[in-house]
Design a protein around this motif. Structure first.
Motif, PDB file in Angstrom:
ATOM      1  N   SER A  23       0.820  -1.208   0.000  1.00  0.00           N
ATOM      2  CA  SER A  23       0.000   0.000   0.000  1.00  0.00           C
ATOM      3  C   SER A  23       0.850   1.253   0.000  1.00  0.00           C
ATOM      4  O   SER A  23       1.899   1.304   0.641  1.00  0.00           O
ATOM      5  CB  SER A  23      -0.905  -0.003   1.238  1.00  0.00           C
ATOM      6  N   LYS A  27      -3.166   8.872   0.445  1.00  0.00           N
ATOM      7  CA  LYS A  27      -4.530   8.427   0.691  1.00  0.00           C
ATOM      8  C   LYS A  27      -5.301   8.217  -0.605  1.00  0.00           C
ATOM      9  O   LYS A  27      -6.245   7.440  -0.637  1.00  0.00           O
ATOM     10  CB  LYS A  27      -5.248   9.460   1.559  1.00  0.00           C
ATOM     11  N   THR A  30      -3.820   3.601  -3.874  1.00  0.00           N
ATOM     12  CA  THR A  30      -3.320   2.373  -3.245  1.00  0.00           C
ATOM     13  C   THR A  30      -2.943   1.410  -4.338  1.00  0.00           C
ATOM     14  O   THR A  30      -3.486   1.473  -5.455  1.00  0.00           O
ATOM     15  CB  THR A  30      -4.373   1.738  -2.328  1.00  0.00           C
ATOM     16  N   TYR A  31      -1.995   0.522  -4.032  1.00  0.00           N
ATOM     17  CA  TYR A  31      -1.563  -0.413  -5.043  1.00  0.00           C
ATOM     18  C   TYR A  31      -1.146  -1.731  -4.414  1.00  0.00           C
ATOM     19  O   TYR A  31      -0.738  -1.791  -3.246  1.00  0.00           O
ATOM     20  CB  TYR A  31      -0.422   0.156  -5.889  1.00  0.00           C
ATOM     21  N   THR A  32      -1.268  -2.786  -5.180  1.00  0.00           N
ATOM     22  CA  THR A  32      -0.874  -4.118  -4.753  1.00  0.00           C
ATOM     23  C   THR A  32      -0.086  -4.772  -5.876  1.00  0.00           C
ATOM     24  O   THR A  32      -0.220  -4.411  -7.045  1.00  0.00           O
ATOM     25  CB  THR A  32      -2.095  -4.997  -4.419  1.00  0.00           C
TER      26      THR A  32
END
Length: 513
Positions: A23, A27, A30-32
């Motif tokens: 993450s 704010k 977000t990334y995965t």
């Protein structure tokens, strides 16, 4: 619990966190990914994410996925490679091989094998710049848009996802089963399936070609096309109007300054409205229409309430169709050698013949001819051949106001420069001929009856008159002529209706002769 066991559990949890929830601190994003490593690209520090990479931009609702992503540490820059996809909340999808995104400007540049999908619209290009905030896309290096059966290509273009409008610039081509549109500027609304083109535009269809310098609209779903100041070319006919409307590439309505021109027979019809039916191969022109044609270097004018142009096959020359023109109601004809009025007429442009019907009256030189049907053939060298079928009546005024008269069942006559050369009258022939002295003093009157009359006239003087069989005739000296004898039955002089060039053209509000 052994240290080895604790280390194994810790390592497993760490790997799981990489796969499901790597993450960002920001704010809004977000990334995965399956893996995350520090890297150096273009001498700039960055994070390299690989394996099912997924970025979520919460402010815009857009989700980015790719095989590999570089996220730079010192600037708001993301570079994605391999199976790049962007999806927004409305389901709009963009695919590409590569992506560059600047979060500060909210601009994403997608390159190589780019595909954009929105509702039932698909676009292909090699480069697309997408504004995530404004939902706007710009295409360069060529673009192709597909929707149902329509294909639209251009050099450059833009798409507004909020208004569902695409704008294309440069070598625009729109094609579907009915038309192919060529233009340099075109706007297309994907919801209403309406194309608006500006500037010089050409449209080809099965029935012909349309051109305009002022643009128009094409409602694809309704099969409706509108042109401003356009020209429709159908084989050897050309139809121009201020406003041209086409329906399903078959029928056309033209309004405003309407002009129908033959490219083969040197003929034009002007009016205020025209309709064309591809099925019937018929054009109807109304609104004070006027036909102008050139025959043997002489202009001929034909006026009527309505003109109907029928295209008929030419057996001798199949590539050169015959145009049969029907003039309906209040017909007026003017040519220097011949004039006429009728309630109906048929003009054949291929052989320069005119057939006047329904109470026709024809004037050739000083002769007035009436009958139920008058057929005129305008030949070379100022020659006119005339055929009158049924109830012939011919009259001409002499210098002192008497009327020479001939009546019969039918007549064939040859005119040269407006004067009769030969005339043949068949069936119940009857004539009155007034004889004048050199000083135009009345000498007498011949009254003849016969079944067949053959008359030859030279320089407006009776040269020969032959009657078959032997005629019944009476000569009345001038002093014995009674007034009631000076008119044959059914004699009417229509001099007040004699058309002139001035009164025919004065009826034309378009002044396009």
């Amino acid at each position: 619990m052994s240290k080895k066991t604790i280390y194994f559990i810790f390592l497993s949890l760490f790997l799981i966190s990489l796969h499901f929830a790597v993450s960002a601190d920001e704010k809004s994003v977000t990334y995965t990914a399956q893996s995350l490593e520090a890297d150096l690209l273009n001498n700039k520090p960055c994070k390299r994410l690989e394996g099912n990479v997924r970025f979520t931009f919460h402010q815009t609702g857009i989700v980015l996925s790719a095989d590999k992503v570089y996220k730079y540490d010192d600037e708001d820059l993301i570079e994605a490679q391999g199976n790049v996809q962007m999806v927004d909340k409305q389901g709009r999808l963009i695919k590409a091989d590569r992506l560059t995104y600047y979060s500060e400007t909210k601009l994403a540049t997608l390159q190589d094998n780019v595909m954009f999908e929105s509702e039932n619209v698909t676009c292909y290009t090699q480069q697309l710049v997408y504004d995530m905030e404004k939902k706007q896309s710009s295409f360069s290096n060529g673009v192709k848009l597909l929707q149902n059966e329509m294909i639209l290509t251009s050099t450059n273009g833009m798409y507004n996802g909020i208004t569902h409008t695409a704008t294309f610039l440069g070598e625009v081509v729109l094609s579907d089963p009915r038309y192919v549109v060529y233009s340099n500027q075109l706007s297309y609304h994907t919801t209403t399936e309406t194309a608006s083109f500006s500037g010089p535009t050409k449209i080809t269809a099965e029935q012909g070609m349309l051109t305009t310098a002022h643009g128009g609209i094409y409602q694809i779903a309704k099969k409706y096309l509108l042109f401003n100041q356009g020209t429709l070319d159908i084989k050897d006919l050309s139809l121009f109007a201020d406003r041209l409307e086409l329906f399903d590439a078959k029928d056309c309505v033209a309004t405003g300054h309407v002009s129908l021109r033959s490219k083969v027979h040197n003929m034009v019809i002007t009016g205020e409205k025209a309709t064309y039916s591809a099925k019937d191969k018929k054009t109807e022109i109304t609104g004070q229409p006027l036909l102008t044609s050139t025959i043997n270097d002489e202009l001929i004018y034909l006026r009527a309430d309505t003109f109907i142009v029928l295209e008929k096959e030419n057996i001798k020359e199949k590539h050169n169709p015959i145009h049969e023109i029907h003039a309906l109601n209040n017909v007026r004809l003017y040519q220097e050698l011949i004039q006429g009025i009728a309630d109906g007429a048929v003009y054949n442009s291929s052989d320069n013949t005119i057939r006047l019907q329904n109470k026709p009256v024809v004037w050739c030189g000083n002769y007035q001819i009436t009958g139920e049907d008058v057929h005129l053939a305008i030949l070379e060298d100022e020659q006119v051949k005339m055929f009158v079928n049924k109830n012939l009546f011919m009259a001409s005024a002499d210098p002192v106001g008497n009327y020479n008269q001939v009546k019969g069942h039918k007549m064939t006559a040859d005119f040269q420069k407006g004067a009769i050369e030969k005339m043949s009258v068949e069936g119940n022939g009857e004539s009155l001929y007034f004889i004048l002295a050199e000083n135009n003093e009345l000498v007498g009157m011949n009254h003849m009856k016969c079944n067949l009359m053959e008359i030859t006239i030279k320089e407006n003087q009776l040269e020969r008159m032959e009657f078959k069989p032997k005629p019944n005739g009476v000569f009345y000296p001038a002093e014995k002529i009674k007034e009631e004898q000076m008119k044959l039955e059914d004699f009417v002089w229509y001099g007040e209706k004699w058309p002139t060039k001035e009164n025919i053209l004065a009826m034309n509000p378009l002044n396009e002769i």
